[in-house]
Design a protein around this motif. Structure first.
Motif, PDB file in Angstrom:
ATOM      1  N   ILE A  12       0.963  -1.089  -0.014  1.00 54.00           N
ATOM      2  CA  ILE A  12      -0.056   0.057   0.072  1.00 54.00           C
ATOM      3  C   ILE A  12       1.026   1.187  -0.021  1.00 54.00           C
ATOM      4  N   TYR A  16       1.041   3.891  -2.978  1.00 57.67           N
ATOM      5  CA  TYR A  16       0.558   5.200  -2.550  1.00 57.67           C
ATOM      6  C   TYR A  16       1.685   6.340  -3.043  1.00 57.67           C
ATOM      7  N   LYS A  55      -8.216   5.823  -4.084  1.00 61.61           N
ATOM      8  CA  LYS A  55      -7.803   4.645  -3.936  1.00 61.61           C
ATOM      9  C   LYS A  55      -7.642   3.983  -2.630  1.00 61.61           C
ATOM     10  N   TYR A  56      -7.193   4.909  -1.641  1.00 64.17           N
ATOM     11  CA  TYR A  56      -6.624   4.567  -0.281  1.00 64.17           C
ATOM     12  C   TYR A  56      -7.270   4.865   0.929  1.00 64.17           C
ATOM     13  N   VAL A 108      -2.549   3.147   8.480  1.00 62.89           N
ATOM     14  CA  VAL A 108      -3.394   2.253   7.757  1.00 62.89           C
ATOM     15  C   VAL A 108      -3.921   1.347   8.609  1.00 62.89           C
ATOM     16  N   GLN A 125      -6.901   0.507   4.420  1.00 61.58           N
ATOM     17  CA  GLN A 125      -6.861   1.995   4.214  1.00 61.58           C
ATOM     18  C   GLN A 125      -6.401   3.002   4.837  1.00 61.58           C
TER      19      GLN A 125
END
Length: 122
Positions: free
Chosen positions: A7, A11, A26-27, A109, A113
């Protein structure tokens, strides 16, 4: 589910390509809390709570500024967080004024997410 390292790397890669909004879409979690050191020049509060507020703030910033010569160091991953060192030149769209800018960004996170983002700069 992607690992935290995956991730963080994706990112950072999106940011490096100038795709900050895509990275956010997206995140960012729906309940993200985004912290800036102070209220923005546009009057946005230092804390944006929730994805719509954080996206709106980012969109306003991108509408008035462009990022040039963007360099990202990291990600640096530990626990449920990662950090990026970001150096860039900000170009004010209205005037063309160029300003060097550096910041440290940290991200927390959970469940794949980003639930918290913090920026540190002087």
């Amino acid at each position: 589910m992607q690992s935290l390292a995956d991730i963080a790397s994706d990112y950072a890669a999106l940011l490096a390509k100038g795709e900050a909004l895509a990275a956010a879409e997206k995140y960012w979690a729906s309940d993200i809390i985004a912290f800036e050191p102070a209220k923005s020049e546009a009057g946005d509060p230092a804390i944006a709570m929730g994805k719509p507020a954080a996206i709106a703030r980012l969109t306003r910033w991108l509408e008035t500024n462009a990022m040039s010569e963007l360099l990202i160091d990291g990600p640096f991953v530990t626990g449920d967080q990662f950090a990026l060192f970001i150096d860039m030149e900000i170009v004010r769209r209205a005037t063309g004024e160029r300003q060097p800018f550096s910041e440290i960004a940290t991200y927390t996170v959970r469940e794949g997410q980003i639930v918290e983002e913090r920026f540190f700069y002087g």
